[in-house]
Design a protein around this motif. Structure first.
Motif, PDB file in Angstrom:
ATOM      1  N   GLU A 273       0.829  -1.214   0.000  1.00 29.26           N
ATOM      2  CA  GLU A 273       0.000   0.000   0.000  1.00 29.26           C
ATOM      3  C   GLU A 273       0.862   1.262   0.000  1.00 29.26           C
ATOM      4  OE1 GLU A 273      -2.828  -0.731  -0.700  1.00 29.26           O
ATOM      5  OE2 GLU A 273      -3.157  -2.715   0.127  1.00 29.26           O
ATOM      6  N   CYS A 274       2.005   1.205   0.681  1.00 27.10           N
ATOM      7  CA  CYS A 274       2.918   2.358   0.680  1.00 27.10           C
ATOM      8  C   CYS A 274       3.443   2.640  -0.727  1.00 27.10           C
ATOM      9  CB  CYS A 274       4.082   2.111   1.637  1.00 27.10           C
ATOM     10  SG  CYS A 274       3.656   2.232   3.389  1.00 27.10           S
ATOM     11  N   LEU A 275       3.726   1.572  -1.480  1.00 26.58           N
ATOM     12  CA  LEU A 275       4.185   1.744  -2.860  1.00 26.58           C
ATOM     13  C   LEU A 275       3.093   2.384  -3.706  1.00 26.58           C
ATOM     14  CD1 LEU A 275       4.560   0.506  -5.979  1.00 26.58           C
ATOM     15  CD2 LEU A 275       6.529   1.417  -4.768  1.00 26.58           C
ATOM     16  N   HIS A 276       1.854   1.963  -3.506  1.00 27.82           N
ATOM     17  CA  HIS A 276       0.734   2.600  -4.208  1.00 27.82           C
ATOM     18  C   HIS A 276       0.707   4.102  -3.917  1.00 27.82           C
ATOM     19  CE1 HIS A 276      -1.218  -0.731  -6.072  1.00 27.82           C
ATOM     20  NE2 HIS A 276      -1.676  -1.298  -4.973  1.00 27.82           N
ATOM     21  N   TRP A 277       0.833   4.461  -2.647  1.00 31.21           N
ATOM     22  CA  TRP A 277       0.781   5.877  -2.256  1.00 31.21           C
ATOM     23  C   TRP A 277       1.949   6.659  -2.869  1.00 31.21           C
ATOM     24  CZ3 TRP A 277      -3.024   8.558  -0.051  1.00 31.21           C
ATOM     25  CH2 TRP A 277      -2.746   9.823   0.481  1.00 31.21           C
ATOM     26  N   HIS A 278       3.110   6.026  -2.891  1.00 30.39           N
ATOM     27  CA  HIS A 278       4.334   6.655  -3.386  1.00 30.39           C
ATOM     28  C   HIS A 278       4.290   6.883  -4.894  1.00 30.39           C
ATOM     29  CE1 HIS A 278       8.569   7.473  -4.004  1.00 30.39           C
ATOM     30  NE2 HIS A 278       8.728   6.360  -4.701  1.00 30.39           N
ATOM     31  N   ARG A 279       3.716   5.916  -5.669  1.00 26.49           N
ATOM     32  CA  ARG A 279       3.847   5.959  -7.125  1.00 26.49           C
ATOM     33  C   ARG A 279       2.543   6.172  -7.896  1.00 26.49           C
ATOM     34  NH1 ARG A 279       7.159   7.035 -10.387  1.00 26.49           N
ATOM     35  NH2 ARG A 279       8.068   5.250 -11.421  1.00 26.49           N
ATOM     36  N   HIS A 280       1.390   5.912  -7.277  1.00 25.78           N
ATOM     37  CA  HIS A 280       0.174   5.828  -8.075  1.00 25.78           C
ATOM     38  C   HIS A 280      -0.854   6.924  -7.785  1.00 25.78           C
ATOM     39  CE1 HIS A 280       1.358   1.337  -8.356  1.00 25.78           C
ATOM     40  NE2 HIS A 280       1.864   2.021  -9.356  1.00 25.78           N
ATOM     41  N   GLN A 281      -0.465   7.940  -7.030  1.00 29.02           N
ATOM     42  CA  GLN A 281      -1.416   9.024  -6.771  1.00 29.02           C
ATOM     43  C   GLN A 281      -1.827   9.792  -8.031  1.00 29.02           C
ATOM     44  OE1 GLN A 281      -1.563  11.379  -3.167  1.00 29.02           O
ATOM     45  NE2 GLN A 281       0.355  10.435  -2.477  1.00 29.02           N
ATOM     46  N   PRO A 282      -0.899  10.051  -8.992  1.00 30.14           N
ATOM     47  CA  PRO A 282      -1.313  10.814 -10.187  1.00 30.14           C
ATOM     48  C   PRO A 282      -2.475  10.175 -10.936  1.00 30.14           C
ATOM     49  CG  PRO A 282       1.073  10.757 -10.036  1.00 30.14           C
ATOM     50  CD  PRO A 282       0.561   9.838  -8.967  1.00 30.14           C
ATOM     51  N   TYR A 283      -2.497   8.848 -11.017  1.00 28.59           N
ATOM     52  CA  TYR A 283      -3.599   8.167 -11.701  1.00 28.59           C
ATOM     53  C   TYR A 283      -4.934   8.507 -11.044  1.00 28.59           C
ATOM     54  CZ  TYR A 283      -6.877   4.395 -12.739  1.00 28.59           C
ATOM     55  OH  TYR A 283      -8.007   3.683 -13.065  1.00 28.59           O
ATOM     56  N   HIS A 284      -4.977   8.457  -9.728  1.00 28.74           N
ATOM     57  CA  HIS A 284      -6.228   8.690  -9.018  1.00 28.74           C
ATOM     58  C   HIS A 284      -6.669  10.152  -9.109  1.00 28.74           C
ATOM     59  CE1 HIS A 284      -6.718   4.668  -7.348  1.00 28.74           C
ATOM     60  NE2 HIS A 284      -5.409   4.635  -7.406  1.00 28.74           N
ATOM     61  N   VAL A 285      -5.706  11.061  -9.125  1.00 33.46           N
ATOM     62  CA  VAL A 285      -6.056  12.469  -9.309  1.00 33.46           C
ATOM     63  C   VAL A 285      -6.664  12.673 -10.700  1.00 33.46           C
ATOM     64  CG1 VAL A 285      -5.147  14.812  -9.465  1.00 33.46           C
ATOM     65  CG2 VAL A 285      -4.299  13.269  -7.689  1.00 33.46           C
ATOM     66  N   LEU A 286      -6.058  12.047 -11.720  1.00 36.27           N
ATOM     67  CA  LEU A 286      -6.568  12.169 -13.079  1.00 36.27           C
ATOM     68  C   LEU A 286      -7.980  11.608 -13.182  1.00 36.27           C
ATOM     69  CD1 LEU A 286      -6.178  12.898 -16.058  1.00 36.27           C
ATOM     70  CD2 LEU A 286      -5.132  10.638 -16.390  1.00 36.27           C
ATOM     71  N   MET A 287      -8.220  10.449 -12.557  1.00 37.70           N
ATOM     72  CA  MET A 287      -9.553   9.852 -12.608  1.00 37.70           C
ATOM     73  C   MET A 287     -10.596  10.786 -11.978  1.00 37.70           C
ATOM     74  SD  MET A 287      -9.339   7.062 -14.265  1.00 37.70           S
ATOM     75  CE  MET A 287      -8.020   7.811 -15.218  1.00 37.70           C
ATOM     76  N   LYS A 288     -10.200  11.461 -10.919  1.00 35.92           N
ATOM     77  CA  LYS A 288     -11.109  12.404 -10.269  1.00 35.92           C
ATOM     78  C   LYS A 288     -11.360  13.608 -11.184  1.00 35.92           C
ATOM     79  CE  LYS A 288     -11.724  15.006  -5.965  1.00 35.92           C
ATOM     80  NZ  LYS A 288     -11.106  15.371  -4.667  1.00 35.92           N
ATOM     81  N   MET A 289     -10.312  14.060 -11.866  1.00 38.88           N
ATOM     82  CA  MET A 289     -10.433  15.223 -12.742  1.00 38.88           C
ATOM     83  C   MET A 289     -11.356  14.952 -13.930  1.00 38.88           C
ATOM     84  SD  MET A 289      -6.431  16.388 -12.670  1.00 38.88           S
ATOM     85  CE  MET A 289      -6.517  17.692 -13.874  1.00 38.88           C
ATOM     86  N   ILE A 290     -11.329  13.728 -14.451  1.00 33.84           N
ATOM     87  CA  ILE A 290     -12.157  13.429 -15.625  1.00 33.84           C
ATOM     88  C   ILE A 290     -13.541  12.907 -15.229  1.00 33.84           C
ATOM     89  CG2 ILE A 290     -10.140  12.964 -17.044  1.00 33.84           C
ATOM     90  CD1 ILE A 290     -10.747   9.995 -16.839  1.00 33.84           C
ATOM     91  N   GLY A 291     -13.800  12.829 -13.913  1.00 36.00           N
ATOM     92  CA  GLY A 291     -15.116  12.401 -13.455  1.00 36.00           C
ATOM     93  C   GLY A 291     -15.376  10.936 -13.666  1.00 36.00           C
ATOM     94  N   ALA A 292     -14.326  10.099 -13.540  1.00 34.41           N
ATOM     95  CA  ALA A 292     -14.473   8.655 -13.746  1.00 34.41           C
ATOM     96  C   ALA A 292     -15.214   8.028 -12.573  1.00 34.41           C
ATOM     97  CB  ALA A 292     -13.103   8.003 -13.923  1.00 34.41           C
ATOM     98  N   ASN A 293     -15.466   6.726 -12.694  1.00 35.46           N
ATOM     99  CA  ASN A 293     -16.100   5.944 -11.630  1.00 35.46           C
ATOM    100  C   ASN A 293     -15.508   6.304 -10.281  1.00 35.46           C
ATOM    101  OD1 ASN A 293     -15.774   3.474  -9.776  1.00 35.46           O
ATOM    102  ND2 ASN A 293     -17.456   2.857 -11.104  1.00 35.46           N
ATOM    103  N   ASP A 294     -16.373   6.518  -9.283  1.00 37.69           N
ATOM    104  CA  ASP A 294     -15.922   7.000  -7.968  1.00 37.69           C
ATOM    105  C   ASP A 294     -14.757   6.201  -7.410  1.00 37.69           C
ATOM    106  OD1 ASP A 294     -19.140   8.083  -6.636  1.00 37.69           O
ATOM    107  OD2 ASP A 294     -17.699   9.038  -7.962  1.00 37.69           O
ATOM    108  N   ASN A 295     -14.852   4.874  -7.443  1.00 34.57           N
ATOM    109  CA  ASN A 295     -13.812   4.061  -6.823  1.00 34.57           C
ATOM    110  C   ASN A 295     -12.456   4.229  -7.495  1.00 34.57           C
ATOM    111  OD1 ASN A 295     -15.303   2.968  -4.753  1.00 34.57           O
ATOM    112  ND2 ASN A 295     -14.701   0.867  -5.206  1.00 34.57           N
ATOM    113  N   LEU A 296     -12.443   4.519  -8.819  1.00 32.09           N
ATOM    114  CA  LEU A 296     -11.177   4.680  -9.529  1.00 32.09           C
ATOM    115  C   LEU A 296     -10.395   5.869  -8.990  1.00 32.09           C
ATOM    116  CD1 LEU A 296     -12.154   3.962 -13.242  1.00 32.09           C
ATOM    117  CD2 LEU A 296     -11.063   2.433 -11.608  1.00 32.09           C
ATOM    118  N   GLY A 297     -11.093   6.919  -8.572  1.00 36.01           N
ATOM    119  CA  GLY A 297     -10.410   8.091  -8.051  1.00 36.01           C
ATOM    120  C   GLY A 297     -10.280   8.101  -6.551  1.00 36.01           C
ATOM    121  N   ARG A 298     -10.797   7.040  -5.902  1.00 37.11           N
ATOM    122  CA  ARG A 298     -10.858   7.065  -4.442  1.00 37.11           C
ATOM    123  C   ARG A 298      -9.908   6.078  -3.773  1.00 37.11           C
ATOM    124  NH1 ARG A 298     -16.473   7.886  -3.212  1.00 37.11           N
ATOM    125  NH2 ARG A 298     -15.753  10.024  -3.440  1.00 37.11           N
ATOM    126  N   ALA A 299      -9.775   4.861  -4.324  1.00 34.68           N
ATOM    127  CA  ALA A 299      -9.032   3.835  -3.597  1.00 34.68           C
ATOM    128  C   ALA A 299      -8.505   2.769  -4.543  1.00 34.68           C
ATOM    129  CB  ALA A 299      -9.946   3.177  -2.552  1.00 34.68           C
TER     130      ALA A 299
END
Length: 640
Positions: free
Chosen positions: A462-488
């Motif tokens: 989970e730490c690796l996810h936090w370290h490397r994969h935050q940009p993906y989740h921010v992008l999903m939130k920006m484009i209004g994708a499925n809630d879970n994709l931008g949340r967890a």
């Protein structure tokens, strides 16, 4: 800004205009509202609701378009040229690319390592050559016949239209896909677009002109519209490119026009930029936390001045280097530089995908783990020691909660939260209420069911996810994708590990975290250091016996605080192949180890078999009808 009306995501762009405009754009039917700066958000939402019927009808039109299946460009696929069916024959060739018609076959020669995307791009360029050659002949015929002449024309790959006409500039565009259709379809589109030079609309003038020169045009139109367009899938396009196209196109276009005008600032007659199109977004990198940098590749149709009455058109390609601060919108967007580039320029060193997922090869996992530890726990890279992963998580401002069941079926090891809100399972059932950003949830039942090392490995994961994969989740939130994709990210026990061609972004992130996490807990350099020290007491890695290796595994397991199996797998990863025979885990428990000559054991082989296979090997006649028997009769089994 983005609003959601009746489940439909709508991109809102406020501009210095007088009236509101709504567009449902191809190819996937995304909705854009342009509104004056003075209009408040409630008024925009009310306007969108009044247009809901039109929006749904338009989206349905795009989604219902008949399309071909997705091509892989392998032997046996069908391919069409001028309405005739051919069978594709793929021939590996590392020397040159070739596209050749041979009787009923089209032979495509490219490198065996070429990707589907590369093959698709090459075939499209072959279609362009074929189409251009035919347009040059047929356009002259129709111009002479009708007396209508265009100033220029161009071929272009389009996903929703067969052709287009700029009446002001007298320029025609033709879809590359026309090369797949019968010649009569191309004739119809040429006449159709030429007719738009006298009328923009499909009015009585248009119909009368078409009837005069092509009485059967309605039948041909139906044939063309009933035929299939090429496969298109919205997720095949880069979400980042779509976001820029939707929300920052005006910035890109203005920058391109300014650049071209400045290039010709000393000239009396200035060129006119007719059209700017974003073709690609490449070289995506993360120069610092919260900032993404990338190059936008844009093609510009430019009308150049001429001494004669008519000008001429040229195509100019630009590379526009941009940065954006990741947030809830693209407000932090900046254009850093702009310059010329080659047509269809592609990236050769993308660090992030178009979904902002890191591009990490398997042989880079060790480097990823070392970079992570260099930043968060550098001392464990100097001498063998237990990685305090709980402390690392705390230093990363992450909170760990262990008392929440994550699924009824014990499906998940853990979950990392990127945005506040409820977390849903695959059945849309709420599994975590009011989850807080920066929280790691662990299901205590999974650690109990699996092994004592599961908890620490999951935290590292989970730490690796936090370290490397935050940009993906921010992008999903920006484009209004499925809630879970931008949340967890919910980390599954039985994650998808096969058929990577069908992996989605989340599958790639899981694969990366699963590969890097064990390397964080047992760094390569210090694990080798300790393993060599322990094996030296037994005569070295080659001379040590199987019991010696089991002792080494126990020592490493205790030192690094991982499971016995994790320590064994890590040794094998690091090249200690003899560890394969230590602590075999068969039929639910550890059995006696075995020794072997290193060269006798090939990859993915083992000398230990479960009872069911032992029965099948020794009693093949009885086991032929047994439900335990699977696969062909083994030719020979060796026992040690």
């Amino acid at each position: 800004m983005r609003i959601v009306i009746s489940g439909i995501s709508i991109d809102v762009q406020k501009k210095n205009i007088k009236n509101m405009h709504l567009q449902v754009k191809p190819p996937d039917g995304h909705v854009v509202i342009s509104a004056p700066l003075s209009v408040d958000d409630k008024a925009i939402e009310a306007y969108a609701r009044t247009q809901l019927g039109f929006i749904k009808k338009s989206i349905s039109k795009f989604q219902d378009q008949l399309r071909a299946s997705k091509r892989q460009y392998v032997s046996g696929e069908t391919i069409y040229i001028w309405g005739k069916q051919y069978f594709l024959v793929f021939k590996p060739d590392n020397q040159k690319n070739n596209f050749e018609i041979q009787n009923q076959n089209i032979v495509l020669s490219m490198s065996a390592k070429s990707t589907v995307k590369q093959r698709d791009a090459y075939v499209k360029e072959e279609y362009r050559k074929i189409l251009k050659e035919e347009i040059e002949k047929r356009l002259q015929k129709w111009e002479a016949q009708t007396g209508l002449k265009c100033d220029s024309w161009q071929t272009k790959y389009m996903v929703t239209k067969w052709g287009a006409c700029s009446t002001d500039k007298k320029k025609l565009w033709f879809n590359l896909q026309l090369a797949q259709k019968p010649y009569r379809c191309l004739d119809y589109i040429i006449l159709h677009e030429l007719t738009h030079l006298i009328t923009r609309k499909h009015d009585a003038t248009f119909i009368a002109h078409m009837d005069r020169y092509m009485p059967n045009w309605r039948e041909i139109r139906k044939e063309l519209n009933d035929s299939r367009l090429d496969y298109y899938e919205a997720q095949d396009e880069s979400p980042l490119q779509k976001l820029i196209d939707q929300s920052r196109y005006d910035d890109i276009r203005d920058a391109a026009i300014t650049f071209i005008n400045e290039e010709h600032s000393d000239e009396t007659k200035k060129p006119s930029v007719v059209d700017v199109e974003i073709e690609n977004v490449i070289r995506i990198e993360q120069p610092e936390n919260g900032v993404i940098a990338f190059d936008v590749i844009a093609s510009c149709d430019v009308e150049m001045p001429s001494s004669s009455r008519k000008g001429y058109f040229t195509e100019k390609w630009l590379k526009i280097h941009c940065q954006v601060t990741l947030g809830i919108d693209m407000s932090g967007f900046r254009i850093m530089s702009i310059g010329d580039c080659e047509p269809q320029e592609k990236s050769d060193n993308d660090r992030l995908s178009g979904e902002l997922v890191p591009i990490i090869a398997r042989d880079q996992f060790e480097d990823e783990a070392e970079k992570f530890l260099t930043r968060y726990c550098p001392e464990v890279l100097k001498k063998p020691a237990r990685v305090p992963i709980e402390t690392v998580a705390s230093d990363m401002k992450l909170q760990i909660i262990e008392d929440v069941p994550l699924s009824d079926e014990l499906t998940y090891f853990g979950t990392i939260i990127f945005d506040n809100g409820n977390v849903l399972d695959k059945h849309r059932k709420i599994t975590i209420r009011n989850a807080k950003r920066g929280t790691i949830y662990l299901d205590p039942r999974v650690s109990y069911e699996r092994s004592v090392g599961t908890k620490r490995t999951t935290i590292a994961h989970e730490c690796l996810h936090w370290h490397r994969h935050q940009p993906y989740h921010v992008l999903m939130k920006m484009i209004g994708a499925n809630d879970n994709l931008g949340r967890a990210i919910q980390c599954q026990i039985a994650a998808n590990t096969t058929d990577s061609d069908k992996w989605k972004a989340v599958d790639w992130m899981e694969w990366q975290a699963k590969g890097v996490a064990p390397r964080i807990l047992m760094p390569a350099k210090t694990t080798r250091m300790k393993a060599d020290e322990l094996l030296a007491e037994c005569g070295g890695a080659t001379e040590a016996g199987i019991s010696d290796y089991e002792n080494v595994i126990d020592e490493l397991s205790a030192l690094f605080d991982v499971s016995r199996q994790a320590a064994k797998v890590r040794l094998i990863d690091l090249g200690y192949t003899k560890a394969e025979g230590a602590y075999p885990f068969v039929d639910g428990h550890y059995v006696h180890g075995y020794s072997f000559e290193p060269e006798s054991l090939q990859e993915n082989q083992t000398f230990t078999i479960p009872y069911a296979d032992l029965f099948n090997a020794n009693f093949p006649e009885q086991s032929n009808s047994s439900p335990l028997r699977k696969g062909p009769k083994p030719a020979k089994i060796l026992y040690f």
